[in-house]
Design an enzyme around this catalytic site. Structure first.
Site, PDB file in Angstrom:
ATOM      1  N   PRO A 164       0.833  -1.211   0.000  1.00  0.00           N
ATOM      2  CA  PRO A 164       0.000   0.000   0.000  1.00  0.00           C
ATOM      3  C   PRO A 164       0.861   1.252   0.000  1.00  0.00           C
ATOM      4  O   PRO A 164       1.873   1.312   0.703  1.00  0.00           O
ATOM      5  CB  PRO A 164      -0.784  -0.097   1.309  1.00  0.00           C
ATOM      6  CG  PRO A 164      -0.599  -1.483   1.798  1.00  0.00           C
ATOM      7  CD  PRO A 164       0.642  -2.024   1.198  1.00  0.00           C
ATOM      8  N   CYS A 165       0.450   2.244  -0.796  1.00  0.00           N
ATOM      9  CA  CYS A 165       1.295   3.439  -0.916  1.00  0.00           C
ATOM     10  C   CYS A 165       1.241   4.299   0.324  1.00  0.00           C
ATOM     11  O   CYS A 165       2.185   5.008   0.641  1.00  0.00           O
ATOM     12  CB  CYS A 165       0.923   4.243  -2.142  1.00  0.00           C
ATOM     13  SG  CYS A 165      -0.805   4.208  -2.466  1.00  0.00           S
ATOM     14  N   GLN A 166       0.118   4.186   1.085  1.00  0.00           N
ATOM     15  CA  GLN A 166       0.080   4.990   2.313  1.00  0.00           C
ATOM     16  C   GLN A 166       1.127   4.466   3.300  1.00  0.00           C
ATOM     17  O   GLN A 166       1.427   5.110   4.286  1.00  0.00           O
ATOM     18  CB  GLN A 166      -1.319   5.053   2.938  1.00  0.00           C
ATOM     19  CG  GLN A 166      -1.893   3.737   3.416  1.00  0.00           C
ATOM     20  CD  GLN A 166      -2.707   3.058   2.325  1.00  0.00           C
ATOM     21  OE1 GLN A 166      -2.353   3.110   1.155  1.00  0.00           O
ATOM     22  NE2 GLN A 166      -3.787   2.396   2.694  1.00  0.00           N
ATOM     23  N   GLY A 167       1.677   3.285   2.994  1.00  0.00           N
ATOM     24  CA  GLY A 167       2.773   2.740   3.799  1.00  0.00           C
ATOM     25  C   GLY A 167       3.987   3.652   3.800  1.00  0.00           C
ATOM     26  O   GLY A 167       4.854   3.554   4.661  1.00  0.00           O
TER      27      GLY A 167
END
Ligand code: SAM
Length: 332
Positions: free
Chosen positions: A87-90
């Site tokens: 996940p990019c919010q990672g």
């Protein structure tokens, strides 16, 4: 088994899927003749979906799962390809020293597992925004990704692909990083479909190909006059502010707009409009068909869970197109 994969018609390279979700990407790899031995995700309902479709899953936070545990789950079989979409919010995880630095993110978990399993190839998919994303210090995240993989011996290439170009009835752009620790070539699939008719490619698949007729859709998918008023009002406000957002009505002769994980809220990503007061959401079956899941794919959870899993997924046919390229390279 024949040692040369080229002489072996039954060659089925083995895959592990990290951040597997419902398994859109895995399904694409299966369609291309790969064996998906394991998926990992931290949401039990998503793991249940993955398992319902004959895949094995470990359900847990990837940060707590060791490479040893993965090897045990797959009976120490040699993995040719690791796939997944961290996940990019990672990239902005709380509780770490420099929260905006991808080196402290779930992306590094992907790298840790690639370093441990040493597959010949990996496929890491993400949102287009990752190509221009910068850290707080102004470094391009893309460059960091290339450098980190180089440090563990992988040569990487990246490309933005539009699912519609591979026969998916949806315009959905994803960025795909492919890496290899071999001398084999990295190639991306050539589009098989295009917006306009031409001699080499078929025309984009229109969304009408998966839309049910009005009389086959239950009334609860239709919006109330109050909801419709809200869509119209918000669209007007957005237009006045010069923003293109707001409810989007499907054009039946074109691929769908991107179905997001928020689709369950009101379906405003992509609505079916018959008239000014007959507007409805896509059914979960239609949304799954837009993502090119096979019609017998089984989803676990509530209606909201199902839309979320569908909206999160890599369209299966896009996954298949990438997988076929990897298979060609593995066979060379
Ligand atoms: C974009 S979705 C993956 C979709 C999937 N590739 C597909 O094609 O269906 C990302 C997934 O990462 C999972 N995830 C997020 N954080 C995680 C973590 N710490 N450990 C394991 N999985 C995680 C989410 O539950 C979500 O299913």
């Amino acid at each position: 088994m024949n040692k040369n994969p080229m002489e072996n018609e039954e060659y089925r390279p083995k895959v592990v899927d990290l951040f597997c979700g419902a398994g859109g990407l895995s399904t694409g790899f299966r369609m291309a003749g790969f064996d998906v031995l394991l998926g990992i995700d931290n949401i039990p309902i998503f793991c249940e979906t993955f398992e319902k479709n004959d895949h094995q899953a470990i359900c847990g936070d990837i940060r707590t799962i060791s490479v040893e545990q993965i090897k045990q789950a797959i009976d120490n079989k040699k993995i040719e390809v690791v796939v997944g979409g961290p996940p990019c919010q990672g990239f902005s995880m709380a509780g770490r020293r420099n929260t905006k630095d991808p080196r402290n993110s779930l992306f590094m978990e992907f790298v840790r597992i690639v370093a441990g399993l040493k597959p010949k190839f990996f496929v890491m998919e993400n949102v287009p925004g990752i190509l221009t994303m910068k850290t707080e210090k102004g470094e391009l995240v893309k460059d960091i990704i290339f450098n980190v993989y180089k440090m563990i011996g992988y040569n990487v290439e990246v490309k933005k692909l539009n699912a519609a170009d591979y026969g998916v009835p949806q315009k959905r752009k994803r960025v795909v990083f492919i890496g290899t620790n071999t001398k084999k070539s990295i190639t991306f699939p050539e589009p098989t479909h295009s917006q306009k008719d031409n001699s080499n490619q078929k025309k984009w698949v229109p969304v009408s190909s998966v839309i049910k007729s009005k009389d086959k859709v239950e009334s609860n998918f239709f919006h109330t006059p109050k909801m419709i008023e809200g869509f119209v009002r918000r669209k007007k406000i957005n237009e006045q502010k010069g923003k293109g957002f707001g409810a989007q009505y499907l054009k039946m002769d074109e691929p769908s707009y991107t179905i997001s994980a928020r689709y369950w809220k009101d379906g405003s990503d992509a609505l079916v409009k018959y008239s000014e007061n007959e507007i409805r959401m896509l059914t979960p079956e239609e949304a799954a068909a837009i993502q090119t899941f096979p019609s017998d794919y089984k989803f676990a959870g509530s209606k909201r869970d199902i839309y979320t899993q569908i909206g999160n997924a890599v369209p299966c046919l896009l996954g298949k197109a990438v997988a076929e390229e990897i298979k060609k390279s593995l066979l060379k």
